[in-house]
Design a protein around this motif. Structure first.
Motif, mmCIF file in Angstrom:
data_model
loop_
_atom_site.group_PDB
_atom_site.id
_atom_site.type_symbol
_atom_site.label_atom_id
_atom_site.label_comp_id
_atom_site.label_asym_id
_atom_site.label_seq_id
_atom_site.Cartn_x
_atom_site.Cartn_y
_atom_site.Cartn_z
ATOM 1 N N SER A 1 0.823 -1.207 0.000
ATOM 2 C CA SER A 1 0.000 0.000 0.000
ATOM 3 C C SER A 1 0.857 1.256 0.000
ATOM 4 O O SER A 1 0.512 2.251 -0.653
ATOM 5 N N THR A 2 1.987 1.218 0.700
ATOM 6 C CA THR A 2 2.899 2.372 0.715
ATOM 7 C C THR A 2 3.523 2.596 -0.653
ATOM 8 O O THR A 2 3.566 3.728 -1.157
ATOM 9 N N VAL A 3 3.993 1.520 -1.266
ATOM 10 C CA VAL A 3 4.615 1.634 -2.589
ATOM 11 C C VAL A 3 3.592 2.088 -3.629
ATOM 12 O O VAL A 3 3.863 2.988 -4.438
ATOM 13 N N SER A 4 2.403 1.483 -3.612
ATOM 14 C CA SER A 4 1.389 1.826 -4.606
ATOM 15 C C SER A 4 0.901 3.268 -4.443
ATOM 16 O O SER A 4 0.645 3.957 -5.439
ATOM 17 N N SER A 5 0.780 3.737 -3.201
ATOM 18 C CA SER A 5 0.355 5.123 -2.995
ATOM 19 C C SER A 5 1.418 6.096 -3.476
ATOM 20 O O SER A 5 1.093 7.160 -4.028
ATOM 21 N N THR A 6 2.698 5.739 -3.308
ATOM 22 C CA THR A 6 3.779 6.590 -3.811
ATOM 23 C C THR A 6 3.728 6.682 -5.331
ATOM 24 O O THR A 6 3.873 7.769 -5.909
ATOM 25 N N VAL A 7 3.513 5.534 -5.976
ATOM 26 C CA VAL A 7 3.425 5.525 -7.440
ATOM 27 C C VAL A 7 2.221 6.317 -7.910
ATOM 28 O O VAL A 7 2.285 7.073 -8.890
#
Length: 314
Positions: free
Chosen positions: A170-176
């Protein structure tokens, strides 16, 4: 309510500003296309209520050792996801008020970075809430259909790995998402994830209800009283179905908003729908307010522990 940079562009899609401004103007001029003027106080009040409720749920699960199981750990993570919605809302309100009254003076570049951080919290809560609702559904499915093997299938180690993976994803996807929020491909990925999790949970719940109904018919034909296991299975399926229904009602308009951004950003009807974006934000916050109430009233053990937490009976 003033929304943050990427969310502001979701409310007024960038595609709509390119090429077909006349249709947008015509669509926005009709009476029902003016949207709703939602006061900031409502956002602030709902955010505070949600924050307190979810803090109580987390405290209750941490306090009661009987709730130290994978199922309640997943519920705890879902409560944390709901808290992210509240915290990001309250942080945005405070941030905007300080800027508007001149108490906080920042360079535009720093303001944009702050916007991105808060937006990441919002997007992370979206992805993690979806994922944990799916995990809770799978956990309940294993409890019902593989009851004798549950503890060997859903071990504490696997639960921890699952939770850590979801938070990382979720952290990686929100950053992207925040970095490439102009891309329709990113929005399509988010929409696809929402639809996948929705279909997954629907299939699991339908199967669980089919089993519960079969058990009830079998018990009725044999004229035997329902056992605690069968009653608990049905109650668990009903609880998760309520959670799914509430989530769909609260998040559905937002994701339909995203679908319209991709499919018809300049259509007059779509433009009218975009004008209600603040209402969709209110529904999202309402989801984080309603979820803890469902836990408290449908779980006797959690309800008792919440009462102890509120009365400080530690």
């Amino acid at each position: 309510m003033s929304t943050l940079a990427p969310l502001r562009l979701l409310r007024e899609p960038w595609n709509a500003s390119e090429g077909n401004q006349s249709n947008t103007t015509v669509g926005a001029s009709s009476g029902w296309c003016q949207g709703l003027d939602i006061p900031n106080e409502l956002f602030l009040a709902l955010g505070l209520v949600s924050l307190v409720e979810n803090l109580l749920v987390v405290a209750a699960i941490l306090k009661n050792r009987n709730l130290h199981s994978p199922t309640y750990y997943f519920i705890c993570c879902l409560a944390v996801s709901d808290m992210l919605v509240s915290i990001s809302n309250l942080a945005e309100m405070l941030f905007m008020l300080l800027l508007e009254h001149g108490v906080l003076v920042m360079r535009p570049s720093i303001v944009r970075h702050m916007d991105n951080v808060i937006d990441m919290l919002i997007c992370s809560s979206v992805v993690s809430s979806l994922a944990f609702l799916g995990v809770i559904a799978v956990d309940r499915y294993i409890t019902i259909f593989y009851a004798l093997r549950y503890h060997s299938i859903m071990t504490l180690q696997r639960a921890v790995v699952t939770m850590a993976s979801i938070w990382l994803a979720s952290t990686v996807s929100s950053t992207v998402l925040i970095t490439y929020y102009h891309s329709n491909t990113i929005l399509l990925c988010l929409i696809s994830f929402f639809l996948f999790m929705l279909i997954l949970m629907l299939v699991l719940y339908i199967h669980m209800f089919a089993l519960a109904r079969h058990h009830l018919h079998s018990i009725s034909s044999q004229q035997k009283p329902p056992t605690a296991h069968h009653g608990g299975s049905l109650k668990g399926a009903v609880t998760l179905t309520i959670l799914l229904g509430v989530f769909f009602i609260c998040w559905g308009p937002f994701f339909f908003h995203l679908i319209l951004i991709v499919t018809c950003p300049t259509n007059p009807f779509c433009t009218c729908f975009f004008s209600y974006f603040n209402l969709f934000l209110i529904l999202i916050i309402c989801n984080s307010v309603i979820d803890p109430l469902i836990y408290a009233f449908r779980s006797q053990e959690l309800r008792r522990t919440l009462r102890e937490v509120v009365t400080c009976s530690w």
